[in-house]
Design an enzyme around this catalytic site. Structure first.
Site: not given
Ligand code: PLP
Length: 361
Positions: A183
């Site tokens: 991210k």
């Molecule tokens: C990364 C992501 C998640 C989940 O996040 P985690 O921290 O991996 O549990 C949920 N929704 C979207 C759109 C994402 O990109």
């Protein structure tokens, strides 16, 4: 000479993050404590919200947001099938029903007209995703929620510091963010729920930690979805860099779009929307797998977000989600994400653009 592949993502961890972690390790306060509180305060400020509650992942944030709003069995939540599976999975986890509606062909975000058409007396919430860091059409979704008395839960897991008319996402409804390593900023694993409603914040905190307001006093059920101070210490440093990283992503995207326009379908951004380019995603006609393979041979990493819409996943097929959502299904065959992260050099960007153009001929 073997050339190094330009990676699709790279966490930007430096000496400050390392020092911050070492400091926590020497204090002995490893679990949720002062660092987590500092991380929450800093993120609430960035999102311009009253409350930010740190949790163990973006998935945990979505799960707790739904629970905090009392969403469960018998409730419908309208959402997009064109996302990471966690979006819809958390709706299933609380016992509610995800209602998938189709997306806009250009932004690949949920289509507000399709949302409105899917509202029933059982609809409790709308859960848009700000896909790739590009805000969903909040200008239509927010009034829709007000008109029908619905809760807005923003899956902002890809959209830290994205905004509409200068107002950050995550503050329009209840916001859910992820701090996974790919991210725009990371804590290793981690998440945050944002809200302006103290009652929602209180519920999220209860569900986060065994239903306790005070230690060993359990007023409700709950999970252990806490963030550690080790993670939060990384996050405190990362948040200081978020604006710089974001500006670099936007600048990188501008360079790619300037060069690629006219060759492929480049990302579309609505007026007033701040797209923070978690992904820079183009759409191609024809043999996508061949395109990706050729890019790899030319030293350019890429990825597909997402190859299978959620309603077409085996689990959802088993659950009887057999509807047709043609725009999502077409997008799943066409999208390719290219490197756009802040670690790219000018040469890297030139290479990405040059090789994509060469393959479009
Ligand atoms: C990364 C992501 C998640 C989940 O996040 P985690 O921290 O991996 O549990 C949920 N929704 C979207 C759109 C994402 O990109």
């Amino acid at each position: 000479m073997i050339q190094q592949m330009i990676p699709i993502a790279r966490p930007m961890i430096g000496a400050e993050e390392q020092e911050a972690v070492m400091k926590v390790l020497t204090t002995g306060q490893l679990a949720q404590g002062e660092q987590t509180a500092a991380f929450e305060t800093a993120f609430a400020e960035i999102c311009q919200v009253k409350e930010a509650i740190a949790v163990s992942s973006g998935t945990a944030a979505l799960h707790l947001a739904l629970l905090a709003h009392g969403i469960g069995a018998g409730d419908e939540v309208i959402t997009t099938p064109f996302s990471f599976a966690a979006t819809a999975n958390t709706i299933k986890l609380v016992g509610a029903t995800p209602v998938f509606v189709d997306i806009e062909p250009d932004t690949c975000n949920i289509d507000p007209a399709a949302v409105e058409a899917a509202i029933t007396p059982r609809t409790k919430a709308i859960m848009p995703v700000h896909l790739y860091g590009n805000p969903a059409d909040l200008g239509h979704l927010v009034p829709l929620c007000q008109k029908h008395g619905l809760i807005l839960i923003e899956d902002a897991c890809q959209a830290h510091a994205a905004a509409v008319d200068g107002k950050p996402v995550g503050g329009f409804g209840t916001g859910c963010f992820s701090f996974y390593p790919t991210k725009n900023v990371t804590t290793g694993e981690g998440g945050v729920v944002t809200t302006n409603d103290p009652a929602v914040a209180d519920q999220v905190r209860l569900w986060r930690s065994h239903g306790q307001r005070e230690r060993y006093q359990h007023v409700a059920l709950g999970y252990n979805y806490r963030m550690t101070d080790i993670q939060a210490a990384i996050g405190v440093v990362q948040l200081k860099k978020l604006e710089r990283f974001t500006k670099q992503r936007i600048a990188n995207a501008a360079i790619l779009t300037e060069r690629l326009a006219g060759h492929v379908r480049t990302p579309v951004v609505r007026p007033g929307h701040r797209h923070v380019y978690h992904q820079y995603t183009i759409q191609v006609d024809g043999d996508r797998d061949g395109f990706i393979q050729a890019l790899r041979e030319r030293g350019v990493g890429s990825a597909v977000h997402y190859p299978i819409p959620i309603h077409k996943q085996p689990y959802y097929q088993e659950q009887g989600f057999d509807m047709a959502l043609p725009v999502s299904e077409a997008a799943a065959r066409r999208v390719i994400s290219l490197p756009v992260h802040p670690a790219l050099s000018d040469d890297d960007l030139a290479t990405v653009a040059r090789e994509v153009i060469a393959l479009c001929r």
